[in-house]
Motif scaffolding. Structure first.
Motif, mmCIF file in Angstrom:
data_model
loop_
_atom_site.group_PDB
_atom_site.id
_atom_site.type_symbol
_atom_site.label_atom_id
_atom_site.label_comp_id
_atom_site.label_asym_id
_atom_site.label_seq_id
_atom_site.Cartn_x
_atom_site.Cartn_y
_atom_site.Cartn_z
ATOM 1 N N GLY A 54 0.954 -1.198 -0.022
ATOM 2 C CA GLY A 54 0.019 -0.055 -0.131
ATOM 3 C C GLY A 54 0.884 1.290 0.075
ATOM 4 N N TYR A 55 0.646 2.120 -1.092
ATOM 5 C CA TYR A 55 1.583 3.283 -1.175
ATOM 6 C C TYR A 55 0.454 4.387 -1.618
ATOM 7 C CZ TYR A 55 5.069 -0.192 -1.673
ATOM 8 O OH TYR A 55 5.985 -1.488 -1.559
ATOM 9 N N ASP A 56 1.293 5.367 -1.784
ATOM 10 C CA ASP A 56 0.266 6.802 -2.321
ATOM 11 C C ASP A 56 0.442 6.603 -3.882
ATOM 12 O OD1 ASP A 56 2.760 7.774 -3.256
ATOM 13 O OD2 ASP A 56 2.964 9.204 -1.624
ATOM 14 N N GLY A 57 0.146 7.529 -4.815
ATOM 15 C CA GLY A 57 -0.141 7.640 -6.106
ATOM 16 C C GLY A 57 1.074 8.195 -6.806
ATOM 17 N N ARG A 59 4.285 8.341 -8.766
ATOM 18 C CA ARG A 59 4.716 7.450 -10.030
ATOM 19 C C ARG A 59 5.993 6.184 -9.683
ATOM 20 N NH1 ARG A 59 5.461 9.912 -15.985
ATOM 21 N NH2 ARG A 59 3.492 10.207 -15.493
ATOM 22 N N CYS A 62 3.561 3.666 -7.240
ATOM 23 C CA CYS A 62 2.465 2.858 -7.941
ATOM 24 C C CYS A 62 2.674 2.562 -9.338
ATOM 25 C CB CYS A 62 1.359 3.174 -7.509
ATOM 26 S SG CYS A 62 0.664 4.892 -8.342
ATOM 27 N N GLN A 69 5.667 -0.915 -6.603
ATOM 28 C CA GLN A 69 4.854 -2.079 -6.378
ATOM 29 C C GLN A 69 5.023 -3.173 -7.284
ATOM 30 O OE1 GLN A 69 1.902 -2.973 -8.084
ATOM 31 N NE2 GLN A 69 2.017 -1.347 -9.742
ATOM 32 N N TYR A 81 -1.149 -4.561 -5.132
ATOM 33 C CA TYR A 81 -0.949 -3.156 -4.478
ATOM 34 C C TYR A 81 -2.339 -2.934 -4.413
ATOM 35 C CZ TYR A 81 -0.796 1.800 -5.268
ATOM 36 O OH TYR A 81 -1.000 3.247 -5.190
ATOM 37 N N ASN A 83 -4.096 1.328 -3.426
ATOM 38 C CA ASN A 83 -3.550 2.738 -3.202
ATOM 39 C C ASN A 83 -4.057 2.975 -1.565
ATOM 40 O OD1 ASN A 83 -3.243 5.444 -3.291
ATOM 41 N ND2 ASN A 83 -3.839 5.431 -5.435
ATOM 42 N N CYS A 84 -3.086 3.900 -0.926
ATOM 43 C CA CYS A 84 -3.412 4.130 0.304
ATOM 44 C C CYS A 84 -4.920 4.816 0.595
ATOM 45 C CB CYS A 84 -2.541 5.462 0.852
ATOM 46 S SG CYS A 84 -2.774 6.201 2.174
ATOM 47 N N HIS A 87 -4.881 8.670 0.661
ATOM 48 C CA HIS A 87 -4.274 9.321 -0.468
ATOM 49 C C HIS A 87 -5.422 9.087 -1.497
ATOM 50 C CE1 HIS A 87 -1.906 10.169 -4.214
ATOM 51 N NE2 HIS A 87 -1.454 11.037 -3.333
ATOM 52 N N ARG A 88 -6.542 8.110 -1.323
ATOM 53 C CA ARG A 88 -7.578 8.358 -2.454
ATOM 54 C C ARG A 88 -8.339 9.303 -2.053
ATOM 55 N NH1 ARG A 88 -9.514 2.088 -3.827
ATOM 56 N NH2 ARG A 88 -7.765 1.294 -5.047
#
Length: 269
Positions: A54-57, A59, A62, A69, A81, A83-84, A87-88
């Motif tokens: 799980g990471y932010d968006g 580049r 993700c 990822q 993967y 998305n956090c 962050h979403r």
């Protein structure tokens, strides 16, 4: 950089670790993978047993082909993967704000005000001086408490596009220092060092005194007060998907209540 990683070992037991990674030379995918892999190895965990990421968006995090990822996914095909959550939420708020012209203009003007005042130490000092006078006046007429920790000087916080939830703090600082900011801008109109400074301050002063700016400022403070609570909840280490959905549902109810019942109260204030 601080990262929380959750791993399920071969026997199916959940093991959680928190890594604080410092002195990273750069944020390229190769560097991040090496640092995370080393930290995972030091805790006697194994990348092939990874069951999620799980990471932010960003580049480099993700990216479908060269993101962190994707590289980890090559080593473990079940490390899917996601998305956090927080962050979403930020991405959704940004997308919604961009579609509403009045909100986009408000944040643009708010950013201009913050940049203009924070660009000069002299203006920053005048802001604190104006705060001091305003706080003293409010205390004298009984509209401010004098308890310990109250009436602290604040800074006018800049907006941060990549940290949407932090913009709530910027809104709160503007609400709290509205009168002080007006005082500083009026001083700049009268004593600005150049025509451009006086002209910019005059234009922003007109904006700040407009009904649209004041109304949107207080409206967004109420809305983002709710979404900020959700954003913080989505970043809790112990959060699971069911509780996340409950937080989202509760926030939707609160926003709906604000929409149906909150405007009369807002206009009265």
């Amino acid at each position: 950089m601080a990262t929380m990683l959750r791993f399920v070992d071969i026997d199916g037991f959940l093991r959680e670790r928190f890594f604080s990674i410092v002195n990273v030379a750069d944020t390229t995918t190769a560097t991040l993978k090496k640092e995370l892999s080393d930290a995972i190895g030091r805790c006697d965990l194994h990348i092939p047993n990874m069951r999620g990421q799980g990471y932010d968006g960003a580049r480099n995090m993700c990216g479908s082909w060269n993101g962190l990822q994707a590289i980890f996914l090559k080593d473990c095909s079940r490390a899917y993967y996601v998305n956090c959550f927080a962050h979403r939420l930020q991405l959704a708020l940004i997308a919604a704000a961009k579609k509403e012209v009045s909100i986009w203009l408000f944040f643009s003007k708010l950013n201009s005000i913050c940049n203009l005042i924070n660009a000069s130490l002299k203006r920053h000092a005048k802001l604190h001086s104006a705060q001091r006078n305003e706080i003293a006046h409010m205390v004298a007429i009984g509209e401010r408490d004098t308890d310990r920790g109250c009436n602290q000087f604040r800074n006018l916080l800049r907006l941060k596009k990549t940290r949407w939830s932090s913009n709530f703090d910027s809104l709160c600082s503007m609400v709290d220092m509205y009168g002080s900011v007006i005082t500083v801008l009026e001083n700049m109109v009268d004593e600005g060092s150049s025509n451009s400074i006086r002209g910019e301050a005059s234009g922003l002063l007109i904006v700040m005194k407009s009904f649209d700016f004041i109304f949107i400022l207080h409206l967004l403070q109420k809305i983002m007060g709710l979404t900020n609570l959700l954003c913080r909840a989505l970043q809790e280490r112990s959060l699971d998907i069911l509780n996340a959905m409950n937080h989202v549902s509760n926030t939707k109810i609160l926003l709906h209540t604000l929409r149906e019942q909150g405007f009369d109260i807002l206009l009265r204030t």
